[in-house]
Design an enzyme around this catalytic site. Structure first.
Site, PDB file in Angstrom:
ATOM      1  N   ARG A 125      48.436  76.492  24.010  1.00  0.00           N
ATOM      2  CA  ARG A 125      47.545  76.236  24.465  1.00  0.00           C
ATOM      3  C   ARG A 125      47.211  76.099  25.900  1.00  0.00           C
ATOM      4  O   ARG A 125      47.510  75.929  26.515  1.00  0.00           O
ATOM      5  CB  ARG A 125      46.427  75.699  23.883  1.00  0.00           C
ATOM      6  CG  ARG A 125      47.158  74.074  24.157  1.00  0.00           C
ATOM      7  CD  ARG A 125      45.849  72.865  23.403  1.00  0.00           C
ATOM      8  NE  ARG A 125      45.124  71.895  23.678  1.00  0.00           N
ATOM      9  CZ  ARG A 125      45.644  70.823  23.425  1.00  0.00           C
ATOM     10  NH1 ARG A 125      45.457  70.139  21.864  1.00  0.00           N
ATOM     11  NH2 ARG A 125      45.168  69.728  24.586  1.00  0.00           N
TER      12      ARG A 125
ATOM     13  N   ILE B 146      46.076  76.322  30.214  1.00  0.00           N
ATOM     14  CA  ILE B 146      46.191  76.698  30.954  1.00  0.00           C
ATOM     15  C   ILE B 146      47.958  77.565  30.603  1.00  0.00           C
ATOM     16  O   ILE B 146      48.005  78.562  31.068  1.00  0.00           O
ATOM     17  CB  ILE B 146      46.390  75.805  31.865  1.00  0.00           C
ATOM     18  CG1 ILE B 146      45.489  75.609  32.730  1.00  0.00           C
ATOM     19  CG2 ILE B 146      47.175  76.814  33.168  1.00  0.00           C
ATOM     20  CD1 ILE B 146      45.279  74.280  33.285  1.00  0.00           C
TER      21      ILE B 146
ATOM     22  N   LEU C 209      43.036  50.820  35.994  1.00  0.00           N
ATOM     23  CA  LEU C 209      44.025  49.674  36.102  1.00  0.00           C
ATOM     24  C   LEU C 209      43.782  48.381  35.281  1.00  0.00           C
ATOM     25  O   LEU C 209      44.456  47.717  34.788  1.00  0.00           O
ATOM     26  CB  LEU C 209      44.402  50.005  37.568  1.00  0.00           C
ATOM     27  CG  LEU C 209      45.847  48.779  37.513  1.00  0.00           C
ATOM     28  CD1 LEU C 209      47.140  49.548  36.526  1.00  0.00           C
ATOM     29  CD2 LEU C 209      46.413  48.962  39.148  1.00  0.00           C
TER      30      LEU C 209
ATOM     31  N   TYR D  44      47.980  59.106  36.139  1.00  0.00           N
ATOM     32  CA  TYR D  44      47.878  60.747  36.259  1.00  0.00           C
ATOM     33  C   TYR D  44      48.240  60.460  37.524  1.00  0.00           C
ATOM     34  O   TYR D  44      48.935  61.467  37.556  1.00  0.00           O
ATOM     35  CB  TYR D  44      46.609  60.960  35.515  1.00  0.00           C
ATOM     36  CG  TYR D  44      46.766  62.613  35.648  1.00  0.00           C
ATOM     37  CD1 TYR D  44      47.067  63.505  34.715  1.00  0.00           C
ATOM     38  CD2 TYR D  44      45.569  63.350  36.173  1.00  0.00           C
ATOM     39  CE1 TYR D  44      47.028  64.716  34.589  1.00  0.00           C
ATOM     40  CE2 TYR D  44      45.822  64.840  36.506  1.00  0.00           C
ATOM     41  CZ  TYR D  44      46.131  65.190  35.462  1.00  0.00           C
ATOM     42  OH  TYR D  44      46.187  66.663  35.779  1.00  0.00           O
TER      43      TYR D  44
ATOM     44  N   THR E 116      39.694  73.890  30.144  1.00  0.00           N
ATOM     45  CA  THR E 116      39.810  73.992  29.448  1.00  0.00           C
ATOM     46  C   THR E 116      39.583  72.885  27.912  1.00  0.00           C
ATOM     47  O   THR E 116      38.554  72.761  28.262  1.00  0.00           O
ATOM     48  CB  THR E 116      41.532  73.501  29.886  1.00  0.00           C
ATOM     49  OG1 THR E 116      41.878  72.193  30.264  1.00  0.00           O
ATOM     50  CG2 THR E 116      42.357  74.624  30.580  1.00  0.00           C
TER      51      THR E 116
HETATM   52  P1  NAI Z   1      45.649  71.175  27.575  1.00  0.00           P
HETATM   53  O1  NAI Z   1      45.853  69.229  27.179  1.00  0.00           O
HETATM   54  O2  NAI Z   1      44.998  72.395  26.606  1.00  0.00           O
HETATM   55  O3  NAI Z   1      47.253  71.734  27.071  1.00  0.00           O
HETATM   56  C1  NAI Z   1      48.676  70.878  27.330  1.00  0.00           C
HETATM   57  C2  NAI Z   1      49.565  71.062  26.796  1.00  0.00           C
HETATM   58  O4  NAI Z   1      50.576  70.581  27.585  1.00  0.00           O
HETATM   59  C3  NAI Z   1      49.450  70.728  25.275  1.00  0.00           C
HETATM   60  O5  NAI Z   1      49.745  72.438  24.414  1.00  0.00           O
HETATM   61  C4  NAI Z   1      50.354  69.972  24.676  1.00  0.00           C
HETATM   62  O6  NAI Z   1      50.942  69.889  22.925  1.00  0.00           O
HETATM   63  C5  NAI Z   1      51.352  70.423  25.417  1.00  0.00           C
HETATM   64  N1  NAI Z   1      52.216  68.978  25.648  1.00  0.00           N
HETATM   65  C6  NAI Z   1      51.868  67.523  26.126  1.00  0.00           C
HETATM   66  N2  NAI Z   1      52.559  67.111  25.680  1.00  0.00           N
HETATM   67  C7  NAI Z   1      54.162  67.658  26.197  1.00  0.00           C
HETATM   68  C8  NAI Z   1      55.195  67.192  25.335  1.00  0.00           C
HETATM   69  N3  NAI Z   1      56.222  65.813  25.248  1.00  0.00           N
HETATM   70  N4  NAI Z   1      56.205  68.563  25.405  1.00  0.00           N
HETATM   71  C9  NAI Z   1      55.335  69.406  24.922  1.00  0.00           C
HETATM   72  N5  NAI Z   1      54.257  70.010  25.490  1.00  0.00           N
HETATM   73  C10 NAI Z   1      53.536  68.814  25.458  1.00  0.00           C
HETATM   74  O7  NAI Z   1      45.950  70.844  28.946  1.00  0.00           O
HETATM   75  P2  NAI Z   1      45.335  72.088  30.194  1.00  0.00           P
HETATM   76  O8  NAI Z   1      44.596  71.801  30.610  1.00  0.00           O
HETATM   77  O9  NAI Z   1      46.127  73.284  29.711  1.00  0.00           O
HETATM   78  O10 NAI Z   1      46.847  71.389  31.876  1.00  0.00           O
HETATM   79  C11 NAI Z   1      48.453  72.081  31.556  1.00  0.00           C
HETATM   80  C12 NAI Z   1      48.616  71.539  33.101  1.00  0.00           C
HETATM   81  O11 NAI Z   1      47.836  71.470  34.295  1.00  0.00           O
HETATM   82  C13 NAI Z   1      48.393  69.867  32.522  1.00  0.00           C
HETATM   83  O12 NAI Z   1      49.596  69.731  33.782  1.00  0.00           O
HETATM   84  C14 NAI Z   1      47.326  69.291  33.322  1.00  0.00           C
HETATM   85  O13 NAI Z   1      47.731  67.967  33.702  1.00  0.00           O
HETATM   86  C15 NAI Z   1      46.883  70.505  35.040  1.00  0.00           C
HETATM   87  N6  NAI Z   1      46.144  69.745  35.348  1.00  0.00           N
HETATM   88  C16 NAI Z   1      44.628  70.893  33.948  1.00  0.00           C
HETATM   89  C17 NAI Z   1      43.227  70.416  34.971  1.00  0.00           C
HETATM   90  C18 NAI Z   1      42.515  70.940  34.276  1.00  0.00           C
HETATM   91  O14 NAI Z   1      41.485  71.108  34.621  1.00  0.00           O
HETATM   92  N7  NAI Z   1      42.357  71.180  33.134  1.00  0.00           N
HETATM   93  C19 NAI Z   1      43.524  70.258  36.234  1.00  0.00           C
HETATM   94  C20 NAI Z   1      44.267  69.286  36.935  1.00  0.00           C
HETATM   95  C21 NAI Z   1      45.713  70.049  36.372  1.00  0.00           C
END
Ligand code: NAI
Length: 450
Positions: free
Chosen positions: A222, A224, A299, A355, A391
């Protein structure tokens, strides 16, 4: 959660009201579409200082679909608005030649079309010449300020380079609708030496640069990650979509839609790297570390149970799997690693010590491993640092913080998952062998950590 304010300001009464009240005026950004994959219009080539760069052949690329207006030609700015401007300031060595940057852009800036692009080219600051270093650094302040004031969905970025040909993939990205949410960035492009197979050589087909290549995207069920997998598939890659077993149904659906393969696996498992290697006996070309989680608390209120999983998913598993896939030879020469940082990792954010530590760790990883991975394995290592992206993660943020996050950037709106995906695809391109060790923010030039 849809951005209703953006929709409202797109209507005539909305525009009138928000202008009267002095509220932000986000422009509807032009993004890539199959019907309109490129910017169309004039590309104005300007110079400041005495440049040795052989830029014209690279800018004349047919793939850009832009009519090149070469340096020195006259343009009637009343009727011939450029959609893109490239200002070659690589030869700026002193304060007098820095004034030529002002002289070149001052008369032009007003006429650049909405969602247009300004790319300023600089040289790496010279440690042996503090005058050159000062004014080349000065370009950074110039570009970041112009990005903040230009408006109308227009972006301004600085590319430091020594070899125009090595920067072709970067021009194709920045001078296109694919970079809609990337502004105020400083990108260093090397000379491509040691870039490995497919380093600086043009890919066979810029329309499908990843044809014949295999890409693995973590967290692809899902958000990004799903967009990244879709964009890499659009560019021709065979995609392997990885996510936790609990997300299996969504993961299967994404993989099936993209004609790829689903790999249900918790990336924090000790043997995750080995299991990925087993699933890819023929090798891997693009590794995208996108999976990420948050467990926010200040923290003082953060028990170890909220610290460890965040560091484990966001950083430790990235380090472990990268090591295994590089040293075991699964990542082939010419390979690309793209990790996911965050502006919170650059700026810090209350409630996110865990984070931000994990995401700043990604920056450290990229800067350290990039040069070594390129010389030892022919693999580049870069990171995207998303800002506020629409997202599920950000939909869960409380309303007022969410609204502030959306507006506090030069484009006055949140980005879309596809914006991060396009930046990832640029890093992943076989033509991007000279782009290494970079952290590029996809944040609409967010005020956080700017
Ligand atoms: P999201 O929560 O919608 O999707 C994250 C996906 O990673 C999920 O499908 C989840 O099941 C998977 N996941 C989590 N733990 C896992 C594991 N142990 N093994 C395999 N898969 C795992 O998050 P989103 O918003 O799509 O974010 C994607 C990336 O972008 C993340 O690294 C997030 O930290 C980073 N990010 C997102 C921002 C935002 O505004 N949405 C801003 C800055 C960074």
């Amino acid at each position: 959660m849809a951005d209703r304010y953006l929709s409202f300001t797109g209507t005539a009464p909305g525009r009138l009201l928000t202008r009267r009240l002095g509220l932000p005026q986000p422009a509807r950004l032009r993004r890539w579409s199959a019907e309109q994959p490129t910017l169309q219009g004039r590309l104005l080539h300007l110079t400041a200082g005495k440049s040795d760069l052989d830029l014209a052949p690279v800018l004349a690329l047919a793939g850009l679909d832009l009519d090149l207006v070469p340096a020195g030609s006259a343009l009637d700015l009343g009727t011939e608005n450029p959609v893109a401007v490239v200002l070659d300031a690589t030869g700026v060595r002193d304060v007098d030649s820095l004034a030529e940057v002002h002289a070149a852009l001052h008369p032009v800036v007003r006429s650049v079309a909405g969602s247009g692009r300004i790319v300023v080219l600089g040289s790496p600051p010279d440690p042996a010449d503090h005058h050159q270093a000062a004014v080349q650094q000065g370009l950074e302040g110039f570009v970041r300020s112009l990005g903040k004031e230009i408006g109308q969905g227009r972006t301004v970025n600085l590319v430091r380079l020594t070899d125009a040909r090595a920067a072709e993939s970067t021009f194709r990205f920045l001078l296109s609708p694919r970079s809609a949410y990337v502004s105020g960035q400083v990108i260093e492009v090397g000379d491509g030496a040691g870039a490995g197979a497919g380093g600086t050589g043009a890919p066979v087909d810029w329309g499908r640069p990843l044809a014949g290549r295999t890409a693995l995207v973590t967290g692809a069920a899902r958000g990004i990650g799903e967009a990244v997998a879709a964009t890499l598939a659009r560019d021709g890659a065979r995609v392997v979509c990885l996510d936790v077993p609990a997300a299996g149904a969504d993961l299967d659906a994404v993989a099936a839609r993209l004609g790829g393969v689903a790999l249900a696996l918790d990336i924090t498992a000790d043997d995750a790297g080995a299991r990925i290697a087993d699933a890819l006996p023929e090798g891997l070309d693009v590794l995208v570390h996108n999976a990420g989680i948050t467990r926010d608390r200040r923290l003082v209120n953060m028990p170890a149970e909220r610290w460890s999983p965040v560091l484990d998913v966001n950083l430790a598993s990235v380090l472990r799997t990268t090591d295994v896939l590089l040293s075991g030879g699964t990542l082939r020469p010419g390979g690309r690693v793209v990790a996911t940082a965050s502006i919170a990792g650059l700026a810090g954010n209350a409630g996110q010590t865990n984070y931000a530590a994990s995401k700043a760790g990604i920056v450290g990883l990229v800067r350290s491993l990039g040069p070594r991975a390129l010389s030892e394995y022919g693999v580049t290592v870069n990171a995207v640092a998303p800002g506020f992206i629409e997202t599920r993660m950000t939909a869960a943020v409380p309303l007022f913080i969410r609204e502030a996050g959306r507006r506090m950037n030069s484009l006055a709106q949140g980005g879309l998952p596809v914006d991060v995906a396009e930046t990832t695809a640029w890093f992943a391109s076989p033509g991007s062998g000279a782009v290494n060790g970079q952290v590029v923010r996809v944040c609409g030039q967010s005020l956080l950590g700017a």
